[in-house]
Every structure is written in structure tokens, then in C-alpha cells.
Scaffold this motif. Sequence first.
Motif, PDB file in Angstrom:
ATOM      1  N   PHE A 324       0.832  -1.212   0.000  1.00  0.00           N
ATOM      2  CA  PHE A 324       0.000   0.000   0.000  1.00  0.00           C
ATOM      3  C   PHE A 324       0.865   1.261   0.000  1.00  0.00           C
ATOM      4  N   GLN A 327      -0.820   4.395  -1.506  1.00  0.00           N
ATOM      5  CA  GLN A 327      -1.870   4.958  -0.669  1.00  0.00           C
ATOM      6  C   GLN A 327      -1.290   5.708   0.521  1.00  0.00           C
ATOM      7  N   LYS A 330      -0.182   9.129  -0.525  1.00  0.00           N
ATOM      8  CA  LYS A 330      -1.280  10.045  -0.782  1.00  0.00           C
ATOM      9  C   LYS A 330      -1.934  10.539   0.509  1.00  0.00           C
ATOM     10  N   MET A 331      -1.910   9.707   1.573  1.00  0.00           N
ATOM     11  CA  MET A 331      -2.566  10.103   2.827  1.00  0.00           C
ATOM     12  C   MET A 331      -1.661   9.720   3.998  1.00  0.00           C
ATOM     13  N   LEU A 334      -2.712   7.733   7.238  1.00  0.00           N
ATOM     14  CA  LEU A 334      -2.769   6.265   7.268  1.00  0.00           C
ATOM     15  C   LEU A 334      -1.520   5.682   7.910  1.00  0.00           C
ATOM     16  N   LEU A 459      -5.672  -0.399   5.707  1.00  0.00           N
ATOM     17  CA  LEU A 459      -5.291   0.232   4.450  1.00  0.00           C
ATOM     18  C   LEU A 459      -6.225  -0.182   3.311  1.00  0.00           C
ATOM     19  N   ALA A 462      -9.380   1.860   3.761  1.00  0.00           N
ATOM     20  CA  ALA A 462      -9.090   3.252   3.387  1.00  0.00           C
ATOM     21  C   ALA A 462      -9.026   3.407   1.870  1.00  0.00           C
ATOM     22  N   THR A 463      -8.433   2.422   1.203  1.00  0.00           N
ATOM     23  CA  THR A 463      -8.336   2.468  -0.259  1.00  0.00           C
ATOM     24  C   THR A 463      -9.725   2.499  -0.893  1.00  0.00           C
ATOM     25  N   LEU A 468      -8.343   5.434  -3.169  1.00  0.00           N
ATOM     26  CA  LEU A 468      -6.909   5.715  -3.304  1.00  0.00           C
ATOM     27  C   LEU A 468      -6.190   4.748  -4.243  1.00  0.00           C
ATOM     28  N   GLY A 469      -6.903   3.818  -4.827  1.00  0.00           N
ATOM     29  CA  GLY A 469      -6.242   2.811  -5.651  1.00  0.00           C
ATOM     30  C   GLY A 469      -5.590   3.385  -6.894  1.00  0.00           C
TER      31      GLY A 469
END
Length: 469
Positions: A324, A327, A330-331, A334, A459, A462-463, A468-469
Motif C-alpha cells: 500500500f 496509498q 497520498k494520505m 494512514l 489500508l 481506506a483504499t 486511493l487505488g
Amino acid sequence: MAEAGDEDLAEAQSIYDEDGAVREAFLAEVKAAIAEENGPRAIVLAADLHEADLGGLLEALDPEERVRLVRLMGHSFDFAALTEIDANIRDEILEELPASEVAEGVRDLENDDAVTLLEDLEPEDQAEILDALPAIDRAQLERSLHYPDYSAGRLMQTTFVTAPPYWTAGQAIDVMRDTDEERLPDSFFEIFIVDPGHRLLGTVFLDTLLRSKSKALLEDIMSADRRRIEVTEDREEVARLFERYTRVSAPVVDEAGRLVGVVTIDDVVDVIQEEADANLKALGGVSESEELSDTVLWTAKSRFVWLFVNLVTAFIASAVLGLFEGQLQKMVALAVLAPIVASQGGNAATQTMTVAVRALATRELSRANAARIVLREVMVGLVNGVGFGVLTGIVAGYWFDMPGLGVVIGLAMVTNLVAGALGGILIPQILARLRVDPAVASGAFVTTVTDVVGFSSFLGFATLWFGLG
């Protein structure tokens, strides 16, 4: 109400201070006697101590002083004290003493205590001491030492009282009264009734014997209790027998049913303590033979394997995080919150695992009730998961000002606590059926489960939630 003088006397008779350590003043007196090579003074100070207290004194002394104290006390030293101390310290003392001196001390011990002193020595040291013993004593000890480790044969004492069934109660009492004291056990609770082939027929407890009429036949007052111990039986099973039937002693028989020894409650208490200590160490990845007196190198080597296994499982968990990586970039939130989910699941799993390992050890958890216990632990994980999911979700959502993040971590928390409960209860059972000690091996597998499930669920959710993928 005790008088002040009685309290002072009790304190004076104890070698320990209020913290349980050997009193400094007493220790200083013993050290002074050793330094001055004052044997009579050493005997006055230590000869009348209980074997456990004498063992405590030996452990409190410096290594070079221990053997000197034993030699100063000579025949007044109780070798039973060596059964009360750290195995490494005991072996160090025995290796410094002449074989003839050790043999003389061993002769005065019960068979089970003598086995404790000899079983951990090097074969050549063991043989040297045995050769210095009289033939009868040597034969008894060699037989006990040939039994498997941790068996009843190693635990039992071979001095016991037997009688034929046709004796009367009065006759048995007279024979015991007239028998040489050295041929009787130091303490015993029953006499064993045997046939001419020395096969066990039953037992007569001393209280029953003393309450019976002097002309009562032993076969009429004996208890034909069939709960006896096989000589090769594991000592954990012996401890369970004592616990289940509230025994103070139990006969040990060979494969032909012949009486060969007796196990007493004091030895079983030691077994229970040692097994509890071993299981506690195993849960922490520490060798059951590790002692505080072990060298730095030996201790480091013994712990290395467990730490290496944990390192491998840590790489597995890190590999999940690597899946991940995009992801996480990007965040950042997490990356901050992911360890919380994994850690909480690991803690919950450890609680379940501890209960499971103990229940397996005490035979409280079996195939008969496994399904019910598994369901119970899953429900506990679900309830705690919901509770901590709501709590963590509120904190995370407020912290990062993202309500959706609170929902994600809440769902992940529920998932991982349920997974932790399943892993904590199932993995020990699986290992036990594979005949692998669950206390030793469960921790690494359970930690891997909660780390992998914790990271991937958090994760993964969250994705999906944030796209977020």
C-alpha cells in the motif's frame, strides 16, 4: 496476642529481612567466618538452618565463598540445600568438591533429592560420584537416572514402608517402631500393602492405622485405590493426579505392577512451580533452562532464535505495508494510524493466547468444549472491537478532521480484534495437535496474524473508502 519478646525472637531466628533478602548482619557474620576459616563458627551460624534457608544463604554468598562454606561445615552441611538453589550454582559447587565428599553427602539424601543433584552433571562427573557410593545406593540411583527426563521415575523417592496383607495393625506399628531409623523415610504418610511379588495391593494411611484395633488385619483396613503412577509417566500428569484427587503421596509402579517408589506432595509442588515458570518463560521466548546466573554469551544465544523469528514476522508485516505504498504517500494519516490497529489487535490476541495456552496446559480446553470456547473468544473480540472501534474512530476523525477516517479505522479495529481472538484461540490448539509446545511457538504466529490483518484491513478499507487505488 504475641508479646514483643516473642516477635524479637522470631525475627532473630529468621535469616531474612522484611524484603525477603538475607539479612546483611547475618551475611556479614557468615562471610567473616569463611574469611577466617572458622569452621566451628560457620557451623553455629548455618548448621541448624532449614535446607531452603541454607540454600538462600549459599546464593547470597559470592561464588568463591560457597564451596569454602561447604568445606568449613564438613559433615554438618546438609546437601539437601543444594536442591533449593539455582541449577548453575549447584553444578559449580558440585564440580569444585571431591567426588568422595559429594558421595558422602548424597548418601544422607532421599533418592529424589540425590537424583536432582546428579542428573544435570556431566556424565564423567556423575559416574565418579556414583562409583564412590556403596553398591546398594549406587544401584538405586543408577536405576532412577536411567528413567526418562521429567518422568515419575526421576521424581520418586525409593525409600518407603511396605507390609504384607496378613499383618495386623499392631504388628505393623511394632515393626516400624523397632526398625532402624535410617531405613525409614524422613517423613511418610502411608504404608503400602504388597504381595510376595512386591505387587501393590493397596495402602493404609497412618491415621487409619492408628485408629484401628491392634488385631485388625491390614488387608481389611487397606484402601485398594487403583490410582497409581506408572514409573515412566510424565511429571505433569503426576501433578494433575495430585491436584484432581487431593493426594499427599502416591505409589509408583513399574510395567509389571511392582511397587518401585513413592511421589510426595513436596515434590509435586516443585513440579507445579517449575512448569509454571517454564510456561511463563516460553510465552516470552525465553528458554526454560535460563537462570539469572547464566553467562551473557549463553543468554544471548538462547534468546537469538526467538528474536530472529520475530524479525522475520516483522518483515512479513512490513511487506504488507509495501503493498500500500502509493496509498500511504497520498494520505500520511494512514501511516500514523496503521500501527494503532495492529498493536491493539496484538494486545487482544495475546490476552486470548495466554488464556488458551494455560487452558491447554491444565486440560481445561479440549475437543469437547473447543467450539464453545472459540465462539466465546470471538464474541469477546467482537464486543471489544466495537467498543474500541467507536472510541478510536472518534479520536482519529477529530484528530485529522476527517469523519471518514474514523469510520475506516473503526471497521479495521473490529476486524483485527476478531482476527486476534481467532488467532489467539485457534493457533495454540493447532500447535498442540501437531505436538508443538503452544507456549513456545504461539506468540510469533499470533503476532503475524494481527499485524497482517491489522495493516491490510485498515489500508484496504481506506483504499476503498477514499478511492486511493
